[in-house]
Design an enzyme around this catalytic site. Structure first.
Site, PDB file in Angstrom:
ATOM      1  N   CYS A  69       6.394  -2.701 -12.855  1.00 45.77           N
ATOM      2  CA  CYS A  69       5.045  -2.326 -12.455  1.00 45.77           C
ATOM      3  C   CYS A  69       4.382  -1.493 -13.545  1.00 45.77           C
ATOM      4  O   CYS A  69       5.040  -1.007 -14.465  1.00 45.77           O
ATOM      5  CB  CYS A  69       5.076  -1.546 -11.143  1.00 45.77           C
ATOM      6  SG  CYS A  69       5.416  -2.578  -9.717  1.00 45.77           S
ATOM      7  N   HIS A 101      -0.050   1.351 -10.224  1.00 44.13           N
ATOM      8  CA  HIS A 101      -0.005   2.487  -9.298  1.00 44.13           C
ATOM      9  C   HIS A 101       0.011   3.812 -10.051  1.00 44.13           C
ATOM     10  O   HIS A 101       0.237   3.872 -11.259  1.00 44.13           O
ATOM     11  CB  HIS A 101       1.224   2.386  -8.390  1.00 44.13           C
ATOM     12  CG  HIS A 101       2.542   2.416  -9.123  1.00 44.13           C
ATOM     13  ND1 HIS A 101       3.183   3.584  -9.458  1.00 44.13           N
ATOM     14  CD2 HIS A 101       3.337   1.403  -9.573  1.00 44.13           C
ATOM     15  CE1 HIS A 101       4.316   3.305 -10.084  1.00 44.13           C
ATOM     16  NE2 HIS A 101       4.430   1.986 -10.172  1.00 44.13           N
TER      17      HIS A 101
END
Length: 705
Positions: A556, A537
């Protein structure tokens, strides 16, 4: 009274002809019934019997049939030889102009027998019998011993049930004829496979894991049969390790998950034993990836093997250097092996000297230190063996474990319909690359997970769509480990951070952040659903991309240039749409937009602390998660072998315990959070399945890391 004797004689002749025809037909029918009940093996034997040539005679006439022939025909054998019947039958029903030649009759008979074998096998529900191998008399005792060995003690040599079953079936189809030896000597096939096993070190494997039997030393049929199975077992071990690795990834860490690709032992046996180059066929089980081939070449360079010259130190007495002490002079031994030893240890001074002096002893001591031997400076048997083994030092060990990790990856990283396109992210290098047609299309910097419980997992999954303006649903681990303790200190902290606090129906806490410029996920999320609940992201915190080491996230992967990344992927999956970074940025707003890929793109998250860059230089990176250390230990320990049965047992927990909220903390609503609306766990994690093309919908709840 009428004289009917003449007419009677004519009628008798007719009866005789009819009787002869009936006898012939009965004999033929009996033969057909007999043949139908015979086994395929009997028919095959008949097919091998030479067929007598038919006599070129005209068909019989009524005059040839006499009264006394009828009893003779009736007493004829009910089942005459099949070959005779086959030859005589055409003569009884065909005229001269259509009678086949002798050679044609032979061919017809053989083809008929072959078809009969096939039909018999088909009726019995079995596969056609295999072509029997003619076993020389010298090898027959070995075949018998091999049959007994497979029926009894095969488990000691082949401890994997599937491989043992494949080997038993393979040798049974050969009538247990030995494959690797003939008349007590190794066959060319055995020599080719043996050469590959002995060269296992070139592939980053250990030759000691694949013992090669000495057929010349096996002087009895029992010993030759055992040597046969030992070489077969070593070949299968090599193929399995080459394709899947010497250790299972779950033995290294619980946060590693790649698709399994075990070998098919029956296929390995067939491929290697029928190949024109058995050695190359066995080597083909190593990874076909360029990443692997590049590391293999650098491994040879590190070992000093790129020139093709390998220095071997011969056996002999231990050599020792005794330094000068008080009134005693130094003791320097002479030995013809010293010049080779100097060359092996890169001692250029006095290269031809036979003297084992202080400089040589110091070099031996340094070598002993590098291979974890006692640092005595004495050239003993263990040191000679280590010198003659493939060179090993810290850099070589790192290359070896990286080659091992590449064996875990899929054999094809990308999707063929998109030019073998894929994404590969190297955790310790903190870089992401988009590859297509074996070339780099685009690359960017990334931030990965912190060492420890927030480490970014190693995995292969497929990216299915991109979400523009994502909602950040705070994962339970962050809620209970970070945000609730912060609420104890400051009840208004979530409001000041722009976070929504809600309680689910089960009493657990749900915290989310709506889309926007300050969202923790930034403006874009790249979705590839996986068991570890991680994705890639954007981030509003850009300054971390300037660091050399960028392990700061909760697992992440933050992407430095998400708009360019999104445009690159969309142009691969939808080239006619002509996405640009500007077009992507034009979608930024307050509502989620999903861009679905018609064809998902594989995402490979790897851990390469050693790799070859685009300039052909070997690069090393810091082992931030300690993966190298664990794997080096496993490779040096016998427990590191045959770990394919190990399964991951320590998986992350995503349970959401009940928690008391401090007084003064306001919930954003009085009802249950949208996350408790009945959506499945993975729907809340990665969103509902998106529709093709851009779509907009209200914010939804997704667990993020």
């Amino acid at each position: 009274m009428r004289d009917t004797s003449h007419g009677r004689r004519g009628f008798d002749r007719v009866l005789i002809a009819v009787a002869a025809s009936f006898v012939a037909l009965s004999a033929t029918s009996a033969l057909g019934q007999s043949a139908a009940t015979r086994t395929a093996e009997d028919l095959a034997i008949d097919a091998a019997v030479p067929v007598p040539e038919p006599v070129d005679l005209p068909p019989p006439s009524i005059a040839d049939l006499k009264t006394e022939t009828a009893p003779a025909a009736a007493t004829a054998p009910a089942t005459p030889p099949a070959a005779e019947t086959t030859a005589a039958a055409p003569a009884a029903v065909k005229d001269d102009s259509k009678q086949p030649s002798a050679e044609a009759a032979k061919d017809t008979s053989k083809e008929t027998s072959k078809e009969a074998v096939k039909e018999s096998a088909k009726e019995s529900g079995e596969k056609p019998a295999h072509v029997a191998i003619t076993i020389p008399a010298t090898d027959q005792p070995v075949a018998e011993q091999l049959r007994d060995l497979l029926a009894g003690k095969a488990a000691k040599l082949l401890d994997r049930k599937a491989e043992r079953a494949a080997v038993e079936k393979f040798y049974a189809a050969r009538d247990y004829a030995p494959l690797w030896s003939s008349a007590g000597a190794a066959t060319p096939l055995a020599k080719s496979v043996t050469a590959r096993l002995r060269d296992a070190a070139a592939e980053g494997l250990s030759p000691t894991d694949y013992p090669v039997p000495d057929f010349a030393a096996a002087t009895t049929p029992a010993a030759l049969a055992e040597a046969e199975l030992k070489l077969t077992a070593s070949m299968l071990d090599y193929a399995r390790h080459a394709q899947s690795g010497r250790m299972h990834f779950s033995q290294v860490s619980a946060d590693i998950l790649y698709p399994e690709h075990p070998i098919d032992p029956a296929q390995v046996l067939a491929n290697v034993t029928t190949a024109s180059d058995p050695s190359a066929a066995l080597a083909s089980y190593n990874p076909p990836l360029k990443l692997y081939r590049d590391l293999k070449a650098k491994l040879a360079e590190l070992r000093g093997e790129s020139s093709g010259t390998t220095i071997t130190i011969g056996d002999g007495p231990a050599l020792k250097y005794v330094p000068e002490r008080k009134k005693k002079p130094a003791v320097e031994m002479d030995d013809p092996r010293v010049p080779q030893l100097r060359a092996r240890l890169s001692i250029s001074e006095n290269a031809d000297s036979l003297r084992y002096d202080a400089k040589v002893a110091a070099a031996v001591r340094k070598f002993q230190e590098s291979v974890d031997l006692p640092e005595t400076g004495v050239l003993d048997e263990r040191t000679v063996k280590a010198l003659n083994s493939p060179k090993r030092d810290r850099h070589i060990d790192i290359v070896l474990v990286n080659m091992e990790r590449l064996r875990w990856l899929p054999r094809q990283l990308g999707v063929p319909s998109l030019g073998n396109a894929y994404v590969i992210l190297n955790i310790p290098d903190f870089t992401l690359k988009v590859m297509q047609n074996d070339a780099q299309v685009w690359t960017t910097r990334v931030v990965t997970g912190k060492p420890g419980k927030h480490a970014t997992p190693m995995l292969t999954e497929t990216m299915k769509y991109i979400t523009v303006n994502p909602t950040w649903n705070v994962p339970p681990s962050i809620i209970y480990n970070e945000y609730l303790p912060a609420l104890q200190q400051d009840p208004t902290v979530l409001q000041r951070m722009g976070l929504r606090l809600e309680r689910n129906r089960d009493g657990s806490i749900h915290i989310s952040q709506p889309p926007g410029e300050g969202n923790a996920l930034g403006r874009i999320r790249f979705n590839f659903p996986n068991k570890f609940l991680v994705y890639q992201h954007d981030t509003p915190d850009k300054h971390l991309f300037g660091r050399e080491e960028r392990a700061f996230s909760h697992g992440c992967m933050r992407v430095q240039n998400p708009d360019q990344y999104a445009a690159t992927l969309l142009n691969i999956t939808m080239p006619n749409e002509r996405y640009t970074p500007e077009r992507i940025r034009g979608m930024y707003g307050r509502s989620e937009i999903d861009l679905k890929f018609p064809t998902p793109i594989p995402v490979n998250i790897t851990y390469q602390t050693a790799f070859v860059d685009d300039a052909g230089k070997l690069q090393f990176r810091k082992d931030i998660y300690g993966r190298d250390a664990v794997m080096i230990s496993l490779m040096r320990d016998s427990r590191g072998k045959d770990l394919e049965s190990i399964v991951a047992h320590a998986q992350p927990s995503y349970s959401r315990p009940r928690a008391d909220i401090p007084q003064g903390v306001a919930f954003n609503d009085n009802g249950p959070a949208q996350g408790a609306s009945g959506f499945s766990f993975f729907e809340r994690l990665f969103g509902l399945p998106p529709h093709p093309g851009p779509t907009q919908r209200p914010p939804r709840n997704v667990f993020a890391r």
